[in-house]
Write a protein that holds these residues in place. Structure first.
Motif, PDB file in Angstrom:
ATOM      1  N   HIS A  47       0.811  -1.218   0.000  1.00  0.00           N
ATOM      2  CA  HIS A  47       0.000   0.000   0.000  1.00  0.00           C
ATOM      3  C   HIS A  47       0.852   1.280   0.000  1.00  0.00           C
ATOM      4  N   VAL A  48       1.997   1.223  -0.654  1.00  0.00           N
ATOM      5  CA  VAL A  48       2.873   2.389  -0.762  1.00  0.00           C
ATOM      6  C   VAL A  48       2.622   3.067  -2.105  1.00  0.00           C
ATOM      7  N   VAL A  49       2.559   4.402  -2.108  1.00  0.00           N
ATOM      8  CA  VAL A  49       2.399   5.157  -3.342  1.00  0.00           C
ATOM      9  C   VAL A  49       3.643   6.020  -3.548  1.00  0.00           C
ATOM     10  N   VAL A  50       4.283   5.847  -4.701  1.00  0.00           N
ATOM     11  CA  VAL A  50       5.425   6.692  -5.076  1.00  0.00           C
ATOM     12  C   VAL A  50       5.076   7.333  -6.412  1.00  0.00           C
ATOM     13  N   ALA A  51       4.991   8.656  -6.439  1.00  0.00           N
ATOM     14  CA  ALA A  51       4.497   9.371  -7.612  1.00  0.00           C
ATOM     15  C   ALA A  51       5.507  10.429  -8.046  1.00  0.00           C
ATOM     16  N   GLY A  52       5.170  11.130  -9.144  1.00  0.00           N
ATOM     17  CA  GLY A  52       5.963  12.258  -9.605  1.00  0.00           C
ATOM     18  C   GLY A  52       7.370  11.865 -10.023  1.00  0.00           C
ATOM     19  N   ARG A  53       8.230  12.869 -10.093  1.00  0.00           N
ATOM     20  CA  ARG A  53       9.644  12.660 -10.452  1.00  0.00           C
ATOM     21  C   ARG A  53      10.416  12.363  -9.165  1.00  0.00           C
TER      22      ARG A  53
END
Length: 271
Positions: A47-53
């Motif tokens: 349930h980890v979210v890693v977004a963007g640059r």
């Protein structure tokens, strides 16, 4: 690009373009954005979210419900490209949030190596965090904070935007920092005042008795009631020529210009 030996749960979503290093483990229901880069050996529990640059350094471990790299919590943000970089061997526990930079700052947020962020701590946009820092539960950093190496922040502490925290400083739990905190300083209180030096931290980092003794002498002279701060700084600089630790404090104060910094509370003895 996903390397062959990465272990990725079937329920995880890895968007096209993401770069996944060797030995990466991605647990159930994680979401990795298309511009994300995960270094070798990174582990995402679930349930980890890693977004963007966003770039995560090697061997960093991230626990459930952490959110890294989503839009900064700045109402002036207009979608400009900015980055979040997290160093190697970091520990990021449950519910931690970290934001990328903004046009009004550096366009980047940087976290050093070997830092630990316990549950629900937050790193705001455009922050620069040094190496080997520890954030206890619910520590809050507003935008544009700069923090040196080996800083420890107790649970529930909060740092105001644009504040500087010097290396080896200690912020006590539930303390609000509204100004700069000198290197080696110990801050305490609802509105944090300078309580003394972080003596326990200095001993743990193997500073010698002589180094600690000299720092205490310089501290007493710098925050004595007599004279102006400028006069006391001149006296300390003359007396402690060549002392690296004392000069780090003096350089820190000079670099702040006219900015306020934490000082001992009125009526309290200087440690």
């Amino acid at each position: 690009m996903v390397l062959q030996d990465a272990r990725i749960h079937a329920s995880a979503m890895i968007e096209d373009g993401a770069k996944i290093g060797e030995g990466v483990e991605i647990g159930p229901f994680c979401h990795i954005g298309p511009q994300v880069e995960l270094g070798d050996g990174v582990k995402l529990k679930s349930h980890v979210v890693v977004a963007g640059r966003t770039k995560i350094g090697p061997r960093t471990r991230i626990f459930p419900f952490a959110s890294l790299g989503h839009e900064p919590q700045d109402l002036k943000y207009r979608g400009e490209d900015s980055t979040l970089t997290v160093g190697a061997d970091c520990l990021i526990r449950e519910g931690v949030t970290m934001n990328p930079g903004t046009l009004g700052g550096r366009l980047e947020t940087i976290v050093g190596d070997r830092c630990a962020f316990l549950a629900n701590s937050h790193v705001g946009h455009d922050c620069i965090i040094g190496h080997d820092c520890v954030f206890s539960n619910n520590v809050m950093l507003a935008g544009h904070v700069t923090m040196g190496d080996f800083v420890i922040c107790g649970g529930g502490s909060a740092i105001v935007q644009y504040a500087r925290i010097g290396s080896h400083a200690f912020v006590s739990g539930m303390t609000g920092i509204g100004a700069d905190l000198i290197p080696f300083g110990l801050a305490f209180g609802n509105r944090g005042y300078l309580m003394g030096l972080n003596l326990i931290g200095l001993k743990r980092r193997n500073f010698s008795r002589e180094q600690i003794h000299e720092l205490r002498r310089a501290y007493r002279a710098l925050f004595a009631p007599e004279g102006t701060l400028k006069e006391r700084m001149e006296d300390v600089a003359e007396e402690f020529v060549g002392n690296a630790e004392v000069n780090e404090i003096l350089d820190f104060i000079r670099a702040g210009g006219d900015k306020q910094f934490c000082v001992p509370e009125f009526g309290k003895d200087v440690a």
